[in-house]
Enzyme design. Structure first.
Site, mmCIF file in Angstrom:
data_model
loop_
_atom_site.group_PDB
_atom_site.id
_atom_site.type_symbol
_atom_site.label_atom_id
_atom_site.label_comp_id
_atom_site.label_asym_id
_atom_site.label_seq_id
_atom_site.Cartn_x
_atom_site.Cartn_y
_atom_site.Cartn_z
ATOM 1 N N HIS A 58 0.845 -1.203 0.000
ATOM 2 C CA HIS A 58 0.000 0.000 0.000
ATOM 3 C C HIS A 58 0.880 1.254 0.000
ATOM 4 C CE1 HIS A 58 -3.338 2.544 1.871
ATOM 5 N NE2 HIS A 58 -2.257 3.243 2.160
ATOM 6 N N GLU A 59 1.863 1.275 0.900
ATOM 7 C CA GLU A 59 2.744 2.454 0.982
ATOM 8 C C GLU A 59 3.508 2.642 -0.327
ATOM 9 O OE1 GLU A 59 2.441 4.630 3.250
ATOM 10 O OE2 GLU A 59 1.100 3.358 4.421
ATOM 11 N N HIS A 62 1.676 4.638 -2.869
ATOM 12 C CA HIS A 62 1.907 6.077 -2.719
ATOM 13 C C HIS A 62 3.289 6.464 -3.252
ATOM 14 C CE1 HIS A 62 -1.615 6.465 -0.240
ATOM 15 N NE2 HIS A 62 -1.132 5.764 0.762
ATOM 16 N N ASP A 160 -5.520 8.532 4.002
ATOM 17 C CA ASP A 160 -5.611 8.771 2.557
ATOM 18 C C ASP A 160 -6.907 9.457 2.155
ATOM 19 O OD1 ASP A 160 -3.188 7.557 2.433
ATOM 20 O OD2 ASP A 160 -4.026 5.577 2.054
HETATM 21 ZN ZN LIG Z 1 -2.099 5.223 2.491
#
Ligand SMILES: [Zn+2]
Length: 368
Positions: A58-59, A62, A160
Protein backbone atom coordinates in the site's frame (compact mmCIF):
# COMPACT_ATOMS: atom_id res chain seq x y z
CA UNK A 1 11.06 8.14 13.37
CA UNK A 2 12.90 7.08 16.53
CA UNK A 3 12.69 3.63 18.10
CA UNK A 4 12.56 1.88 14.73
CA UNK A 5 14.62 -0.97 13.34
CA UNK A 6 15.56 -0.99 9.65
CA UNK A 7 14.77 -4.45 8.28
CA UNK A 8 15.53 -3.91 4.62
CA UNK A 9 15.48 -1.64 1.64
CA UNK A 10 13.17 -1.77 -1.39
CA UNK A 11 13.79 0.44 -4.44
CA UNK A 12 16.01 2.71 -2.36
CA UNK A 13 13.45 3.13 0.42
CA UNK A 14 14.39 1.94 3.92
CA UNK A 15 11.77 -0.33 5.51
CA UNK A 16 11.60 0.30 9.25
CA UNK A 17 9.58 -1.43 11.92
CA UNK A 18 8.72 0.57 15.00
CA UNK A 19 9.32 -1.00 18.42
CA UNK A 20 5.57 -0.84 19.21
CA UNK A 21 4.94 -3.10 16.22
CA UNK A 22 7.35 -5.74 17.59
CA UNK A 23 5.47 -5.49 20.89
CA UNK A 24 2.16 -6.00 19.07
CA UNK A 25 3.58 -9.12 17.35
CA UNK A 26 4.75 -10.41 20.74
CA UNK A 27 1.33 -9.77 22.27
CA UNK A 28 -0.48 -11.49 19.37
CA UNK A 29 1.90 -14.45 19.51
CA UNK A 30 1.63 -14.91 23.27
CA UNK A 31 -2.16 -14.54 23.43
CA UNK A 32 -2.67 -16.90 20.47
CA UNK A 33 -0.29 -19.45 22.03
CA UNK A 34 -2.15 -19.33 25.35
CA UNK A 35 -5.52 -19.76 23.61
CA UNK A 36 -4.64 -22.38 21.00
CA UNK A 37 -1.05 -23.53 21.39
CA UNK A 38 2.08 -22.93 19.35
CA UNK A 39 0.45 -23.83 16.04
CA UNK A 40 -2.22 -21.17 16.53
CA UNK A 41 0.47 -18.65 17.49
CA UNK A 42 2.44 -19.41 14.32
CA UNK A 43 -0.74 -19.05 12.25
CA UNK A 44 -1.63 -15.71 13.82
CA UNK A 45 1.86 -14.33 13.39
CA UNK A 46 2.02 -15.50 9.78
CA UNK A 47 -1.28 -13.73 9.13
CA UNK A 48 -0.07 -10.47 10.68
CA UNK A 49 3.20 -10.73 8.73
CA UNK A 50 1.28 -11.23 5.45
CA UNK A 51 -1.03 -8.37 6.32
CA UNK A 52 1.91 -6.08 6.84
CA UNK A 53 3.40 -7.10 3.51
CA UNK A 54 0.13 -5.76 2.10
CA UNK A 55 0.53 -2.57 4.15
CA UNK A 56 4.03 -2.11 2.71
CA UNK A 57 2.59 -2.68 -0.79
CA UNK A 58 0.00 0.00 0.00
CA UNK A 59 2.74 2.45 0.98
CA UNK A 60 4.63 1.64 -2.21
CA UNK A 61 1.49 2.55 -4.13
CA UNK A 62 1.91 6.08 -2.72
CA UNK A 63 5.70 6.06 -3.09
CA UNK A 64 5.85 4.98 -6.73
CA UNK A 65 3.19 7.45 -7.90
CA UNK A 66 4.92 10.22 -5.92
CA UNK A 67 8.22 9.24 -7.56
CA UNK A 68 6.64 9.81 -10.97
CA UNK A 69 6.13 13.41 -9.86
CA UNK A 70 9.75 13.70 -8.78
CA UNK A 71 9.09 13.24 -5.04
CA UNK A 72 11.58 10.95 -3.32
CA UNK A 73 10.85 8.90 -0.19
CA UNK A 74 13.48 8.07 2.39
CA UNK A 75 11.71 5.48 4.51
CA UNK A 76 8.56 3.58 5.37
CA UNK A 77 7.84 2.93 9.05
CA UNK A 78 5.47 0.20 10.15
CA UNK A 79 3.41 1.06 13.22
CA UNK A 80 0.67 -1.06 14.80
CA UNK A 81 -1.90 1.26 13.21
CA UNK A 82 -0.40 0.97 9.73
CA UNK A 83 2.44 2.24 7.59
CA UNK A 84 3.83 5.74 7.31
CA UNK A 85 5.79 6.68 4.17
CA UNK A 86 7.92 9.78 4.72
CA UNK A 87 7.52 11.53 1.40
CA UNK A 88 10.06 14.30 0.91
CA UNK A 89 7.23 16.75 0.25
CA UNK A 90 3.58 16.83 -0.64
CA UNK A 91 2.62 16.90 -4.33
CA UNK A 92 2.34 20.46 -5.61
CA UNK A 93 -1.04 20.29 -7.37
CA UNK A 94 -4.40 18.95 -6.10
CA UNK A 95 -4.59 16.57 -9.08
CA UNK A 96 -1.24 14.99 -8.15
CA UNK A 97 -2.15 14.88 -4.47
CA UNK A 98 -5.31 13.00 -5.45
CA UNK A 99 -3.34 10.47 -7.52
CA UNK A 100 -0.78 9.86 -4.76
CA UNK A 101 -3.49 9.50 -2.09
CA UNK A 102 -5.62 7.08 -4.12
CA UNK A 103 -2.67 4.87 -5.15
CA UNK A 104 -2.32 3.27 -1.69
CA UNK A 105 -5.90 2.04 -1.18
CA UNK A 106 -5.97 1.07 -4.87
CA UNK A 107 -3.16 -1.44 -4.21
CA UNK A 108 -5.19 -3.10 -1.40
CA UNK A 109 -8.25 -3.17 -3.61
CA UNK A 110 -6.30 -4.94 -6.37
CA UNK A 111 -4.83 -7.45 -3.89
CA UNK A 112 -8.31 -8.13 -2.50
CA UNK A 113 -9.83 -8.58 -5.97
CA UNK A 114 -7.03 -10.93 -7.08
CA UNK A 115 -7.38 -13.04 -3.93
CA UNK A 116 -11.18 -13.12 -4.16
CA UNK A 117 -10.95 -14.14 -7.79
CA UNK A 118 -8.53 -16.92 -6.89
CA UNK A 119 -10.75 -18.12 -4.03
CA UNK A 120 -14.02 -18.01 -5.95
CA UNK A 121 -17.35 -17.33 -4.28
CA UNK A 122 -16.20 -18.76 -0.97
CA UNK A 123 -13.93 -15.76 -0.59
CA UNK A 124 -16.78 -13.27 -0.72
CA UNK A 125 -18.63 -15.10 2.04
CA UNK A 126 -15.57 -14.88 4.26
CA UNK A 127 -15.68 -11.08 4.66
CA UNK A 128 -18.03 -11.58 7.60
CA UNK A 129 -15.66 -14.16 9.06
CA UNK A 130 -12.58 -11.96 9.29
CA UNK A 131 -12.03 -12.85 12.93
CA UNK A 132 -13.00 -16.52 12.46
CA UNK A 133 -9.88 -18.70 12.55
CA UNK A 134 -11.76 -21.47 10.71
CA UNK A 135 -11.72 -19.43 7.49
CA UNK A 136 -8.65 -19.94 5.30
CA UNK A 137 -5.81 -17.53 5.76
CA UNK A 138 -5.95 -16.28 2.16
CA UNK A 139 -9.66 -15.55 2.45
CA UNK A 140 -9.04 -13.60 5.63
CA UNK A 141 -6.20 -11.76 3.92
CA UNK A 142 -8.48 -10.83 1.02
CA UNK A 143 -11.12 -9.53 3.42
CA UNK A 144 -8.49 -7.63 5.42
CA UNK A 145 -7.27 -5.89 2.26
CA UNK A 146 -10.79 -4.80 1.51
CA UNK A 147 -11.09 -3.41 5.03
CA UNK A 148 -7.72 -1.65 4.65
CA UNK A 149 -8.82 0.02 1.42
CA UNK A 150 -12.14 1.19 2.86
CA UNK A 151 -10.72 2.21 6.24
CA UNK A 152 -7.93 4.27 4.67
CA UNK A 153 -10.47 6.08 2.52
CA UNK A 154 -12.32 7.45 5.55
CA UNK A 155 -12.07 11.24 5.18
CA UNK A 156 -9.89 11.49 8.29
CA UNK A 157 -6.90 13.72 7.66
CA UNK A 158 -4.07 12.67 7.42
CA UNK A 159 -5.35 9.26 6.33
CA UNK A 160 -5.61 8.77 2.56
CA UNK A 161 -9.31 9.62 2.44
CA UNK A 162 -8.53 12.92 4.15
CA UNK A 163 -5.91 13.71 1.50
CA UNK A 164 -8.41 12.83 -1.21
CA UNK A 165 -10.90 15.21 0.39
CA UNK A 166 -8.21 17.88 0.71
CA UNK A 167 -7.25 17.53 -2.97
CA UNK A 168 -10.88 17.71 -4.10
CA UNK A 169 -11.47 20.81 -1.95
CA UNK A 170 -8.24 22.47 -3.11
CA UNK A 171 -9.45 22.21 -6.71
CA UNK A 172 -12.33 24.51 -5.76
CA UNK A 173 -10.92 26.86 -3.10
CA UNK A 174 -7.70 28.24 -1.66
CA UNK A 175 -5.13 25.84 -0.24
CA UNK A 176 -5.49 27.35 3.25
CA UNK A 177 -9.28 27.00 3.30
CA UNK A 178 -9.08 23.43 1.93
CA UNK A 179 -6.64 22.38 4.65
CA UNK A 180 -8.75 24.01 7.35
CA UNK A 181 -11.90 22.21 6.17
CA UNK A 182 -10.20 18.84 5.65
CA UNK A 183 -8.63 19.06 9.12
CA UNK A 184 -12.04 19.87 10.67
CA UNK A 185 -13.67 16.89 8.93
CA UNK A 186 -10.69 14.75 10.06
CA UNK A 187 -11.15 15.75 13.68
CA UNK A 188 -14.88 15.08 13.50
CA UNK A 189 -14.04 11.62 12.13
CA UNK A 190 -11.59 11.15 15.00
CA UNK A 191 -14.42 11.76 17.50
CA UNK A 192 -16.66 9.20 15.79
CA UNK A 193 -13.81 6.66 15.63
CA UNK A 194 -12.97 7.28 19.27
CA UNK A 195 -16.62 6.81 20.25
CA UNK A 196 -16.76 3.50 18.33
CA UNK A 197 -13.45 2.53 19.91
CA UNK A 198 -14.88 2.99 23.40
CA UNK A 199 -17.55 0.37 22.74
CA UNK A 200 -15.86 -1.90 20.22
CA UNK A 201 -12.30 -2.31 19.04
CA UNK A 202 -9.89 -0.48 21.36
CA UNK A 203 -7.49 -0.19 18.41
CA UNK A 204 -9.85 2.43 16.97
CA UNK A 205 -9.22 4.57 20.02
CA UNK A 206 -5.50 4.73 19.15
CA UNK A 207 -6.30 5.56 15.54
CA UNK A 208 -8.69 8.29 16.71
CA UNK A 209 -6.05 9.92 18.92
CA UNK A 210 -3.48 9.69 16.11
CA UNK A 211 -5.89 11.23 13.59
CA UNK A 212 -6.95 14.00 15.97
CA UNK A 213 -3.39 15.08 16.78
CA UNK A 214 -2.15 14.73 13.20
CA UNK A 215 -5.06 16.75 11.79
CA UNK A 216 -4.37 19.56 14.26
CA UNK A 217 -0.65 19.49 13.38
CA UNK A 218 -1.37 19.54 9.67
CA UNK A 219 -3.72 22.51 10.00
CA UNK A 220 -1.12 24.35 12.09
CA UNK A 221 1.72 23.65 9.65
CA UNK A 222 -0.46 24.82 6.76
CA UNK A 223 -1.27 28.09 8.54
CA UNK A 224 2.44 28.64 9.18
CA UNK A 225 3.30 27.88 5.58
CA UNK A 226 0.76 30.46 4.45
CA UNK A 227 2.93 33.03 6.19
CA UNK A 228 5.69 32.34 3.67
CA UNK A 229 3.57 33.21 0.63
CA UNK A 230 5.17 35.87 -1.55
CA UNK A 231 8.44 35.86 0.41
CA UNK A 232 11.87 34.83 -0.87
CA UNK A 233 14.86 33.25 0.84
CA UNK A 234 16.45 36.71 0.69
CA UNK A 235 13.56 38.15 2.74
CA UNK A 236 14.03 35.60 5.50
CA UNK A 237 17.77 35.06 5.70
CA UNK A 238 20.00 36.23 8.52
CA UNK A 239 22.36 38.82 7.08
CA UNK A 240 24.55 39.75 10.03
CA UNK A 241 26.57 36.60 9.89
CA UNK A 242 30.21 35.78 10.26
CA UNK A 243 31.90 33.44 7.81
CA UNK A 244 35.29 31.78 7.70
CA UNK A 245 37.86 31.43 4.94
CA UNK A 246 37.94 27.89 3.59
CA UNK A 247 41.46 27.35 4.90
CA UNK A 248 40.64 28.49 8.48
CA UNK A 249 41.92 26.30 11.30
CA UNK A 250 39.73 24.88 14.04
CA UNK A 251 41.36 27.35 16.42
CA UNK A 252 40.31 30.31 14.27
CA UNK A 253 36.81 28.89 13.87
CA UNK A 254 36.46 28.44 17.62
CA UNK A 255 37.71 31.95 18.30
CA UNK A 256 34.99 33.24 16.00
CA UNK A 257 32.29 30.95 17.43
CA UNK A 258 32.95 32.25 20.93
CA UNK A 259 32.25 35.84 19.86
CA UNK A 260 28.71 35.16 18.58
CA UNK A 261 25.58 33.05 19.13
CA UNK A 262 25.50 32.11 15.45
CA UNK A 263 24.41 28.49 14.92
CA UNK A 264 26.20 27.78 11.62
CA UNK A 265 29.44 29.02 10.10
CA UNK A 266 29.85 29.03 6.32
CA UNK A 267 33.36 28.37 5.01
CA UNK A 268 33.81 30.44 1.86
CA UNK A 269 36.38 30.41 -0.91
CA UNK A 270 38.20 33.43 -2.36
CA UNK A 271 35.05 34.44 -4.30
CA UNK A 272 32.89 34.18 -1.15
CA UNK A 273 31.26 31.07 -2.57
CA UNK A 274 30.13 28.80 0.31
CA UNK A 275 32.08 25.53 0.11
CA UNK A 276 31.22 23.96 3.46
CA UNK A 277 29.10 24.64 6.51
CA UNK A 278 30.18 23.97 10.09
CA UNK A 279 27.58 23.83 12.84
CA UNK A 280 28.33 25.49 16.14
CA UNK A 281 27.86 22.13 17.87
CA UNK A 282 30.41 20.42 15.59
CA UNK A 283 32.99 23.16 16.21
CA UNK A 284 32.55 23.12 19.98
CA UNK A 285 32.47 19.31 19.99
CA UNK A 286 35.80 19.19 18.13
CA UNK A 287 37.60 20.83 21.06
CA UNK A 288 37.87 17.52 22.88
CA UNK A 289 38.85 15.26 20.02
CA UNK A 290 40.76 17.36 17.48
CA UNK A 291 43.96 19.29 17.26
CA UNK A 292 43.42 23.09 17.12
CA UNK A 293 45.66 23.27 14.06
CA UNK A 294 43.45 20.97 11.97
CA UNK A 295 41.37 22.63 9.24
CA UNK A 296 37.88 23.69 10.34
CA UNK A 297 36.64 22.12 7.12
CA UNK A 298 37.32 18.67 8.61
CA UNK A 299 34.32 19.02 10.94
CA UNK A 300 32.09 20.81 8.42
CA UNK A 301 29.44 19.44 6.08
CA UNK A 302 30.63 19.73 2.50
CA UNK A 303 29.45 20.79 0.07
CA UNK A 304 27.31 23.46 1.70
CA UNK A 305 23.78 23.58 0.31
CA UNK A 306 23.18 26.97 -1.29
CA UNK A 307 20.08 28.63 -2.66
CA UNK A 308 19.66 31.88 -4.51
CA UNK A 309 18.28 34.85 -2.56
CA UNK A 310 15.41 35.07 -5.06
CA UNK A 311 14.22 31.49 -4.39
CA UNK A 312 10.67 31.26 -3.06
CA UNK A 313 10.55 30.89 0.73
CA UNK A 314 8.30 27.82 0.43
CA UNK A 315 11.01 26.09 -1.60
CA UNK A 316 13.58 26.86 1.13
CA UNK A 317 11.14 25.47 3.69
CA UNK A 318 10.80 22.23 1.72
CA UNK A 319 14.57 21.83 1.39
CA UNK A 320 15.08 22.35 5.12
CA UNK A 321 12.24 20.00 5.95
CA UNK A 322 13.32 17.22 3.62
CA UNK A 323 17.06 17.08 4.05
CA UNK A 324 19.35 16.29 6.91
CA UNK A 325 20.78 19.79 6.67
CA UNK A 326 19.75 22.35 9.26
CA UNK A 327 20.73 25.53 7.39
CA UNK A 328 20.97 26.85 3.84
CA UNK A 329 23.59 29.28 2.56
CA UNK A 330 21.89 32.09 0.64
CA UNK A 331 23.84 33.38 -2.37
CA UNK A 332 23.53 36.18 -4.94
CA UNK A 333 23.50 35.73 -8.73
CA UNK A 334 27.28 35.37 -8.76
CA UNK A 335 27.08 32.58 -6.19
CA UNK A 336 28.61 34.66 -3.39
CA UNK A 337 27.34 34.29 0.16
CA UNK A 338 24.87 36.99 1.24
CA UNK A 339 23.11 35.32 4.15
CA UNK A 340 22.23 32.24 6.12
CA UNK A 341 18.88 30.54 6.56
CA UNK A 342 18.90 28.14 9.50
CA UNK A 343 15.83 26.01 10.17
CA UNK A 344 15.31 27.74 13.52
CA UNK A 345 15.26 31.20 11.92
CA UNK A 346 12.77 30.06 9.30
CA UNK A 347 10.48 28.64 11.99
CA UNK A 348 10.75 31.92 13.90
CA UNK A 349 9.81 33.97 10.84
CA UNK A 350 6.89 31.65 10.10
CA UNK A 351 5.53 32.10 13.61
CA UNK A 352 6.04 35.83 13.24
CA UNK A 353 4.19 35.95 9.93
CA UNK A 354 1.35 33.87 11.36
CA UNK A 355 1.01 36.28 14.27
CA UNK A 356 1.26 39.39 12.08
CA UNK A 357 -0.14 38.48 8.64
CA UNK A 358 0.81 40.88 5.89
CA UNK A 359 3.70 42.36 7.87
CA UNK A 360 6.86 42.87 5.85
CA UNK A 361 10.04 42.81 7.82
CA UNK A 362 12.18 45.87 7.09
CA UNK A 363 15.22 44.60 5.30
CA UNK A 364 18.59 46.24 5.20
CA UNK A 365 20.48 45.86 1.94
CA UNK A 366 22.46 42.63 1.86
CA UNK A 367 26.14 43.12 2.34
CA UNK A 368 28.29 42.75 -0.76
ZN1 LIG B 1 -2.10 5.22 2.49
Amino acid sequence: MGWSLTVGRIAGVAIKIHVTFWLLMLWIGVSAARAGGLNAAAQSLAFVALLFVCVVAHEFGHILVARRYGIATREVTLLPIGGVASLQRMPDTPRRELAVALAGPAVNLVIALVLFAALGSFGVASVAGLANPGVSMLARLAAANLVLAVFNLLPAFPMDGGRVLHALLAMRMSEARATELAANVGQACAFVLGFLGLFGNPMLLFVAIFVYVAAAEEAGASRLKQGLKGLTAGDLMETRIASLPLEASLQEALNLALTTEQSHFPLVDAFRKPAALATRAALLGAVQTRDPGEPAESVAQAPAQSISASTRAEKAFELLQAGEISALCVVDEAGALVGLLPRSALAERMLFSAAKPGWRMPREAARP
